[in-house]
Design a protein around this motif. Structure first.
Motif, short mmCIF file in Angstrom:
data_model
loop_
_atom_site.label_atom_id
_atom_site.label_comp_id
_atom_site.label_asym_id
_atom_site.label_seq_id
_atom_site.Cartn_x
_atom_site.Cartn_y
_atom_site.Cartn_z
N LEU A 22 78.19 58.55 92.81
CA LEU A 22 78.73 57.45 93.60
C LEU A 22 79.14 57.91 94.99
CD1 LEU A 22 81.00 55.65 90.97
CD2 LEU A 22 78.65 55.08 91.63
N LEU A 26 82.53 62.08 92.87
CA LEU A 26 82.76 60.85 92.11
C LEU A 26 81.46 60.44 91.42
CD1 LEU A 26 85.35 59.13 91.84
CD2 LEU A 26 84.37 57.56 93.52
N ARG A 28 79.50 58.19 87.88
CA ARG A 28 79.62 57.08 86.94
C ARG A 28 78.72 57.34 85.73
NH1 ARG A 28 79.21 51.44 89.53
NH2 ARG A 28 77.15 52.19 90.15
N PRO A 78 81.25 51.04 82.32
CA PRO A 78 81.03 52.44 82.71
C PRO A 78 82.34 53.23 82.77
CG PRO A 78 79.86 50.93 84.17
CD PRO A 78 80.79 50.09 83.35
N ILE A 80 84.22 56.19 85.06
CA ILE A 80 84.19 56.88 86.35
C ILE A 80 84.78 58.27 86.17
CG2 ILE A 80 84.96 56.83 88.75
CD1 ILE A 80 83.00 54.60 87.95
N TYR A 81 84.07 59.28 86.68
CA TYR A 81 84.53 60.67 86.59
C TYR A 81 84.84 61.19 87.99
CZ TYR A 81 82.89 60.56 81.79
OH TYR A 81 82.72 60.24 80.46
N GLU A 82 86.08 61.61 88.19
CA GLU A 82 86.51 62.18 89.45
C GLU A 82 86.73 63.68 89.28
OE1 GLU A 82 89.83 61.37 92.97
OE2 GLU A 82 90.09 60.49 90.97
N GLN A 101 88.88 54.46 83.29
CA GLN A 101 88.44 53.11 82.97
C GLN A 101 89.61 52.14 83.15
OE1 GLN A 101 86.77 53.35 78.93
NE2 GLN A 101 84.78 52.83 79.79
#
Length: 299
Positions: A22, A26, A28, A78, A80-82, A101
């Motif tokens: 993203l 970042l 998804r 989905p 989200i991975y940070e 999430q």
């Protein structure tokens, strides 16, 4: 011989693990349409590891990860991975990953990467003496015999198409309510080779093994109590998960997952695992604590 369904299952797994970028740091990830009420913990571990890998030089491979599950994942949206780039050293790289999430963290993980070093100290524990996978029932054998008498939750689990084939050395804990020793041995491998362009990336193989490592581990802590993870009488969930990668391996080759559970107390079960290749080399180790408590009767 690998079946078309095996190839399709592996392709589907890679669609889950190959995260969408993203923005810098970042990513998804999606969940498979498996009809589950919550996201499988191994999926979140594998996706978090893949997110970290996308921020690390390709010559550095993961050697350890330590994660905490904080909220159930919602499979309908989905994740989200940070990724936080904690440190890039000469030999080691450290990352911190948070899975999000509905605006809240559902999982956090720290992961360390290491450049390969040779000519250093070498030893490992011996692999347990168990039957080879060829001497155990394969999935077609299980569907024809064991599945006919298995409880419904167990039958549904084993009949579902999966990207990984599991061959336990014993099914006693699934067919009996008698206490069993707190240990189990499961052979595992992917149902098809890892597809291109990921086939020769050891970090992808590590992510798939991380995904698989959550499948049977907590179950071991229930054996002494005559229960399994499929029992409707209990509430069970992974609380944390740690993993160490010791040596190279390929997920298409048979790996022995030797597991034991030295303690259950205060609604928490503790289990650990050692993963060996066919040559008997220790390739990875795991440890996990999980929630295991009786379901409260409805008023």
């Amino acid at each position: 011989m690998t079946s078309e369904k095996g190839h399709a299952s592996m392709q589907a797994l890679m669609r889950v693990l190959d995260l969408e970028v993203l923005e810098q740091n970042l990513f998804r990830g999606i969940s498979p349409d498996a009809g589950w009420q919550r996201v499988f913990g191994g999926q979140v571990i594998g996706q978090a590891l893949m997110a970290a890998c996308k921020t690390v030089d390709v010559d550095r491979h993961p050697h350890s990860l330590h994660g905490y599950f904080m909220r159930p994942g919602d499979p309908s949206i989905p994740i989200i991975y940070e990724v936080d780039r904690i440190r890039d050293g000469r030999s080691f790289t450290t990352r911190r990953i948070v899975a999000i999430q509905h605006g809240k963290a559902i999982f956090s993980m720290s992961c360390s990467f290491h450049v390969t070093e040779e000519d250093v100290f070498e030893h490992h524990s011996a692999m347990p003496d168990v039957p080879p996978p060829e001497d155990l029932a394969d999935e077609s054998d299980m569907k024809a015999t064991f599945m006919q008498v298995a409880p419904e939750p167990i039958r549904k689990y084993w009949e579902r198409e999966r990207p990984l084939e599991l061959r336990p050395t014993s099914f006693d804990h699934y067919t009996s309510d008698q206490p069993q020793p707190a240990e189990q041995h499961v052979w595992l491998r992917s149902t098809a080779p890892v597809p291109e362009p990921f086939a020769d990336d050891p970090r992808v193989h590590a992510a798939i093994l991380a995904y698989a490592s959550d499948m049977t581990l907590l179950d071991t802590a229930l054996f002494p109590h005559g229960l399994s993870i499929f029992s409707r009488a209990i509430q069970a969930a992974s609380l944390d998960h740690s993993m160490w990668f010791h040596r190279p391996f390929r997920i298409e080759d048979w790996l022995l997952y030797a597991q034991d559970a030295p303690s259950s107390h205060a609604a928490r079960g503790f289990a650990r695992g050692a993963i060996y290749n066919r040559a008997g080399d220790l390739v990875a180790s795991t440890a996990q604590e999980g929630l295991i408590r009786p379901n409260k009767p409805k008023p």
